[in-house]
Design an enzyme around this catalytic site. Structure first.
Site, PDB file in Angstrom:
ATOM      1  N   HIS A   1       0.855  -1.015   0.046  1.00  0.00           N
ATOM      2  CA  HIS A   1      -0.033   0.042   0.011  1.00  0.00           C
ATOM      3  C   HIS A   1       0.663   1.345  -0.098  1.00  0.00           C
ATOM      4  O   HIS A   1       0.686   2.107  -0.835  1.00  0.00           O
ATOM      5  CB  HIS A   1      -0.825  -0.122   1.111  1.00  0.00           C
ATOM      6  CG  HIS A   1      -1.625   1.198   1.473  1.00  0.00           C
ATOM      7  ND1 HIS A   1      -3.216   1.151   0.816  1.00  0.00           N
ATOM      8  CD2 HIS A   1      -1.628   2.471   1.943  1.00  0.00           C
ATOM      9  CE1 HIS A   1      -3.884   2.438   0.981  1.00  0.00           C
ATOM     10  NE2 HIS A   1      -2.882   3.025   1.707  1.00  0.00           N
ATOM     11  N   GLU A   2       1.821   1.334   1.114  1.00  0.00           N
ATOM     12  CA  GLU A   2       2.505   2.407   1.179  1.00  0.00           C
ATOM     13  C   GLU A   2       3.479   2.666  -0.052  1.00  0.00           C
ATOM     14  O   GLU A   2       3.927   3.773  -0.574  1.00  0.00           O
ATOM     15  CB  GLU A   2       3.366   2.588   2.506  1.00  0.00           C
ATOM     16  CG  GLU A   2       2.577   2.533   3.628  1.00  0.00           C
ATOM     17  CD  GLU A   2       1.456   3.790   3.600  1.00  0.00           C
ATOM     18  OE1 GLU A   2       1.580   4.705   2.933  1.00  0.00           O
ATOM     19  OE2 GLU A   2       0.360   3.391   4.416  1.00  0.00           O
TER      20      GLU A   2
ATOM     21  N   HIS B   1       1.790   4.569  -2.740  1.00  0.00           N
ATOM     22  CA  HIS B   1       1.724   5.844  -2.543  1.00  0.00           C
ATOM     23  C   HIS B   1       3.368   6.452  -2.927  1.00  0.00           C
ATOM     24  O   HIS B   1       3.405   7.656  -3.723  1.00  0.00           O
ATOM     25  CB  HIS B   1       1.753   6.273  -1.165  1.00  0.00           C
ATOM     26  CG  HIS B   1       0.120   6.337  -0.566  1.00  0.00           C
ATOM     27  ND1 HIS B   1      -0.645   7.010  -1.177  1.00  0.00           N
ATOM     28  CD2 HIS B   1      -0.559   5.559   0.282  1.00  0.00           C
ATOM     29  CE1 HIS B   1      -1.944   6.766  -0.701  1.00  0.00           C
ATOM     30  NE2 HIS B   1      -1.556   5.931   0.241  1.00  0.00           N
TER      31      HIS B   1
ATOM     32  N   GLU C   1      -4.570   7.641  -3.373  1.00  0.00           N
ATOM     33  CA  GLU C   1      -4.982   6.547  -2.642  1.00  0.00           C
ATOM     34  C   GLU C   1      -5.514   5.392  -3.727  1.00  0.00           C
ATOM     35  O   GLU C   1      -5.293   4.250  -3.654  1.00  0.00           O
ATOM     36  CB  GLU C   1      -6.471   6.690  -1.717  1.00  0.00           C
ATOM     37  CG  GLU C   1      -6.839   5.719  -0.664  1.00  0.00           C
ATOM     38  CD  GLU C   1      -5.853   5.347   0.441  1.00  0.00           C
ATOM     39  OE1 GLU C   1      -4.881   6.256   0.481  1.00  0.00           O
ATOM     40  OE2 GLU C   1      -5.735   4.397   0.916  1.00  0.00           O
TER      41      GLU C   1
HETATM   42 ZN    ZN Z   1      -2.996   5.067   1.802  1.00  0.00          ZN
END
Ligand code: ZN
Length: 496
Positions: free
Chosen positions: A260-261, A264, A290
């Site tokens: 997830h990170e 980003h 996101e």
């Molecule tokens: Zn996030």
């Protein structure tokens, strides 16, 4: 004022503000990773001081005059410069409407409310947090009135995150998402439960680095550190910091938080260097940012092809077997089960957690005097009962679970669900050009293709385009839940 002089002053000031934000991000990263405990108070003072410096630069009368002059002469600016002026003007106008004394009270309450929230959550004590929550709500109401809104007060808060997604746009999107999700939820059957395993921090860190490399996160332009609550800090395209937390008895938690990170982080690495030192060196919106983290975490990271290629490798590093085979692992990591905690929710029910918060926030701000802080916990429980069929027995597992309201980040939650929807739309756009994504995620050439497609179509633009422009250019339409519902339906058919 002379036009060229205005331009020079504008770029100079914008660069200073941008560099202050970069320094601030670095100090925050340091505070949340390696800073010794006893540095906390001094760090808070330093951060407070440089924040007010950025505020001063963003709201100075000279900057205001420069922005006005450039806005009046917009025909002499390039499209990119116009966008910078537009962004600066939005921020300037908003900041200027906040009286200095309110800004001070607001900042002070922020620090205290955060601390109290943490204690209240630990002690399951809503009464303790209640007066602070009330203050945060009252201040946000005041801000909404100062900022102004066309339709509903809550729109003034949503506008901070995406001006094209206000209540009247989000309502129909969430209504469709809600009914589609509930219909799919009724088709969920028995789940595969993966065996419990225990893995040390060192191996989890190594798997984190391995996965970051696989998804195209450049370890010479970014790193991976340990923290309490995983986050990503994009200081510069050559200096991106993602963080993770390691739970010995749940190594998959860090696997998915790193993906997830990392999503980003890749976005931040790929923003065009030409936007360095400007207010456009950022994601198009919270929702689009996101969408990238969710794309790597879920669309790639919970696909069969991805684990067919990498399960054996991470089992070797962990030194344990996680499942009998990739099929079982795929079913286990995609198991759907209504639960109480948003951040632990599966891909299908996650959006329901967001919709519940969105509806609570609307009830607080839009309905006349609004729902009172005394009535909020019951409203929360009712909605969980209605949408997810589960009811929290404690405040900590209910209304106290997220930090957002303590931070007065009202209007932020919808971005999470919007991100899921956009990720599915981007996937559809990619597949129209390159065929099924599953064909690509299991091999390095395919992953490189996906990475360069994202960079060329989304990342490099930073904030140069508005979120709805990005959606229109790449997908041909703005946010539409049909793509996510189709994607998740296919997955549910495959598993159950
Ligand atoms: Zn996030």
């Amino acid at each position: 004022m002379d036009f060229n002089k205005s331009k020079e002053l504008f770029f100079g000031n914008m660069r200073r503000i941008s560099y202050i934000h970069a320094a601030e991000a670095l100090l925050f990263w340091d505070m949340l990773t390696i800073m010794p405990k006893k540095g906390a108070e001094a760090r808070a003072r330093v951060l407070g001081s440089i924040e007010s410096e950025a505020f001063r630069l963003s709201t100075s009368d000279e900057y205001g005059a420069v922005i006005e002059n450039l806005t009046d002469n917009a025909d002499k600016l390039s499209a990119r410069e116009k966008r910078m002026v537009e962004e600066a003007s939005f921020e300037y106008t908003r900041f200027k409407k906040i009286p200095a004394d309110l800004f001070e009270v607001f900042s002070e309450t922020k620090a205290t409310a955060g601390l109290i929230w943490r204690q209240a959550k630990e002690n399951n004590d809503y009464e303790m947090f209640k007066p602070y929550l009330k203050k945060r709500i009252d201040h946000s109401r005041e801000l909404a009135e100062l900022w102004g809104y066309k339709d509903k007060p809550y729109d003034a808060m949503l506008e901070s995150y995406d001006p094209a997604l206000l209540t009247s746009q989000i309502d129909p999107i969430f209504a469709e998402l809600l009914s589609g999700t509930r219909a799919l939820l009724s088709r969920v059957g028995e789940n595969v439960i993966l065996p419990k395993v225990s893995v040390g921090d060192g191996s989890q860190f190594k798997v984190g680095e391995y996965l970051l490399k696989v998804i195209g996160y450049d370890l010479e332009a970014g790193n991976l550190y340990t923290t309490e609550h995983p986050f990503c800090s994009g200081i510069h395209s050559g200096d991106v910091r993602v963080t993770s937390k390691y739970h010995a008895d749940n190594p998959l938690s860090s696997v998915f938080s790193v993906l997830h990170e990392g999503g980003h982080g890749i976005y931040d690495m790929n923003i065009s260097p030409e936007l360095e030192g400007t207010n456009l060196r950022d994601g198009a919106s919270m929702g689009i940012h996101e969408s990238q983290s969710r794309f790597f975490e879920n669309i790639l990271g919970r696909s069969h092809a991805f684990w067919n290629a990498h399960l054996g490798k991470i089992e070797d590093i962990f030194g344990v077997r996680l499942a009998k085979n990739a099929d079982e692992f795929y079913c286990g990591i995609n198991a759907v089960k209504p639960s109480l905690i948003r951040i632990e929710a599966d891909e299908l029910t996650y959006n329901l957690h967001v919709i519940i918060r969105y509806e609570c926030e609307k009830a607080i701000f839009n309905e006349g005097v609004g729902v009172d802080v005394d009535e909020l916990p019951e409203l929360w429980r009712e909605k969980y009962r209605e949408y997810l069929g589960v009811v929290p027995e404690t405040y900590s597992e209910g209304i106290l679970q997220d930090s957002h309201w303590a931070d007065a980040d009202f209007g932020y939650f919808p971005s999470y669900a919007i991100g899921n929807l956009c990720a599915a739309q981007f996937t559809d756009a990619f597949q129209k050009q390159h065929g099924p994504i599953e064909k690509h995620v299991g091999n390095s050439e395919g992953m490189a293709l996906i990475g360069s497609w994202l960079k060329e179509n989304i990342h490099k633009y930073g904030k140069e385009e508005k979120p709805e422009q990005v959606m229109l250019r790449v997908c041909g339409e703005n946010v539409n839940p049909a793509y996510f519902l189709k994607y998740i339906e296919e997955k549910i058919n495959r598993i159950y």
